[in-house]
Design a protein around this motif. Sequence first.
Motif, PDB file in Angstrom:
ATOM      1  N   GLU A  26      34.417 -10.697  -5.187  1.00 52.19           N
ATOM      2  CA  GLU A  26      34.421 -11.255  -3.834  1.00 52.19           C
ATOM      3  C   GLU A  26      33.121 -12.003  -3.563  1.00 52.19           C
ATOM      4  O   GLU A  26      32.031 -11.529  -3.900  1.00 52.19           O
ATOM      5  N   GLU A  27      33.234 -13.170  -2.931  1.00 53.15           N
ATOM      6  CA  GLU A  27      32.068 -14.025  -2.707  1.00 53.15           C
ATOM      7  C   GLU A  27      30.966 -13.322  -1.919  1.00 53.15           C
ATOM      8  O   GLU A  27      29.783 -13.402  -2.276  1.00 53.15           O
ATOM      9  N   GLU A  55      27.292 -12.552  -3.410  1.00 49.86           N
ATOM     10  CA  GLU A  55      26.093 -13.084  -2.773  1.00 49.86           C
ATOM     11  C   GLU A  55      25.126 -11.964  -2.407  1.00 49.86           C
ATOM     12  O   GLU A  55      23.910 -12.077  -2.622  1.00 49.86           O
ATOM     13  N   LYS A  56      25.655 -10.878  -1.899  1.00 54.47           N
ATOM     14  CA  LYS A  56      24.832  -9.725  -1.517  1.00 54.47           C
ATOM     15  C   LYS A  56      24.117  -9.133  -2.735  1.00 54.47           C
ATOM     16  O   LYS A  56      22.921  -8.823  -2.693  1.00 54.47           O
ATOM     17  N   LYS A  99      24.095 -22.128  -3.282  1.00 53.54           N
ATOM     18  CA  LYS A  99      23.948 -21.819  -1.865  1.00 53.54           C
ATOM     19  C   LYS A  99      22.695 -20.996  -1.569  1.00 53.54           C
ATOM     20  O   LYS A  99      22.016 -21.214  -0.561  1.00 53.54           O
ATOM     21  N   ILE A 100      22.358 -20.053  -2.456  1.00 58.07           N
ATOM     22  CA  ILE A 100      21.299 -19.096  -2.125  1.00 58.07           C
ATOM     23  C   ILE A 100      20.005 -19.254  -2.913  1.00 58.07           C
ATOM     24  O   ILE A 100      18.964 -18.732  -2.506  1.00 58.07           O
ATOM     25  N   LEU A 101      20.045 -19.986  -4.047  1.00 60.83           N
ATOM     26  CA  LEU A 101      18.836 -20.087  -4.871  1.00 60.83           C
ATOM     27  C   LEU A 101      17.902 -21.188  -4.385  1.00 60.83           C
ATOM     28  O   LEU A 101      18.352 -22.304  -4.111  1.00 60.83           O
ATOM     29  N   PRO A 102      16.598 -20.908  -4.298  1.00 58.59           N
ATOM     30  CA  PRO A 102      15.646 -21.975  -3.958  1.00 58.59           C
ATOM     31  C   PRO A 102      15.522 -22.949  -5.125  1.00 58.59           C
ATOM     32  O   PRO A 102      15.759 -22.593  -6.280  1.00 58.59           O
ATOM     33  N   HIS A 136      32.983 -20.727  -9.184  1.00 58.64           N
ATOM     34  CA  HIS A 136      32.715 -20.075  -7.896  1.00 58.64           C
ATOM     35  C   HIS A 136      31.328 -19.433  -7.884  1.00 58.64           C
ATOM     36  O   HIS A 136      30.637 -19.438  -6.861  1.00 58.64           O
ATOM     37  N   CYS A 137      30.926 -18.899  -9.039  1.00 55.23           N
ATOM     38  CA  CYS A 137      29.598 -18.303  -9.136  1.00 55.23           C
ATOM     39  C   CYS A 137      28.519 -19.373  -8.977  1.00 55.23           C
ATOM     40  O   CYS A 137      27.498 -19.145  -8.327  1.00 55.23           O
ATOM     41  N   LEU A 138      28.749 -20.546  -9.565  1.00 52.13           N
ATOM     42  CA  LEU A 138      27.808 -21.654  -9.410  1.00 52.13           C
ATOM     43  C   LEU A 138      27.671 -22.067  -7.950  1.00 52.13           C
ATOM     44  O   LEU A 138      26.578 -22.387  -7.482  1.00 52.13           O
ATOM     45  N   GLU A 139      28.770 -22.047  -7.223  1.00 51.38           N
ATOM     46  CA  GLU A 139      28.744 -22.380  -5.805  1.00 51.38           C
ATOM     47  C   GLU A 139      27.869 -21.400  -5.037  1.00 51.38           C
ATOM     48  O   GLU A 139      27.094 -21.791  -4.157  1.00 51.38           O
ATOM     49  N   THR A 140      27.976 -20.117  -5.386  1.00 51.84           N
ATOM     50  CA  THR A 140      27.148 -19.100  -4.736  1.00 51.84           C
ATOM     51  C   THR A 140      25.675 -19.307  -5.059  1.00 51.84           C
ATOM     52  O   THR A 140      24.815 -19.236  -4.175  1.00 51.84           O
ATOM     53  N   LEU A 141      25.375 -19.580  -6.319  1.00 54.12           N
ATOM     54  CA  LEU A 141      23.980 -19.785  -6.725  1.00 54.12           C
ATOM     55  C   LEU A 141      23.386 -21.020  -6.053  1.00 54.12           C
ATOM     56  O   LEU A 141      22.234 -21.005  -5.616  1.00 54.12           O
TER      57      LEU A 141
END
Length: 228
Positions: free
Chosen positions: A138-139, A143-144, A174-177, A167-172
């Motif tokens: 789950e996304e 992310e958490k 989104k949250i990685l500097p 989908h994992c790339l999308e999460t990264l």
Amino acid sequence: MNRLYLVSNSIGNDLDLPPRTKQLLEEADWILGEEQRTTSTLLKKLGISKPFDLLNEHTSRNEMDEIGMKLAMTKRTCLISDSGSPGLEDPGKWLVPLAWEMGVEVRSAPGPTALVSALTSSGFATSPFLFLGFLPREEKEREKTLKQYLGLGITLAFYETPYRAKHCLETLAKILPNDRMIFLALGISFAHETSFRGTAKEVQKKFPQGMKLPPVFVIEEKKERHKR
């Protein structure tokens, strides 16, 4: 003493298969594989004609008890996973502690692992690093989990399925500097092996659509900022 051998398989290229794998499987009194087709194909390639049983995510608690009892009565048991080294994010992680509980000695026949190959190819710090296994599906949970471990500041590595890599790339992304790069290896040692290194957003743009090769992600350590 009865022994359980963790027998390494190749991770894509058959030429990476350790020579000792054939020897151990030939000498085995009992072989445990992960999937019917993969194990059968491997034994056929090696010219080994032996029956085998399966240990995978569908193995029930009662079946695990039966496997444990047989393990305790068998002189040489070989466990081989679909790829890489058994016990690393595969059903072997359930069998090894059971073997020790049953008084069975565990030995490893070292071989290729996608984790170490990706980590050393990334160019990021290899000590210390943390292996996260597979992230939640789950996304929100994914992310958490990532945010939790990113705070440690060390190199992170994890596996993903080919179908969830995008989908994992999308999460990264989104949250990685942007000052913390990633390395993505697809199909390590396969003929079509591909890898990318850069920010998550840069890798996301280059990610090949439709390529369904096993991915390994590595996230760069947090760089120290020296005060002047």
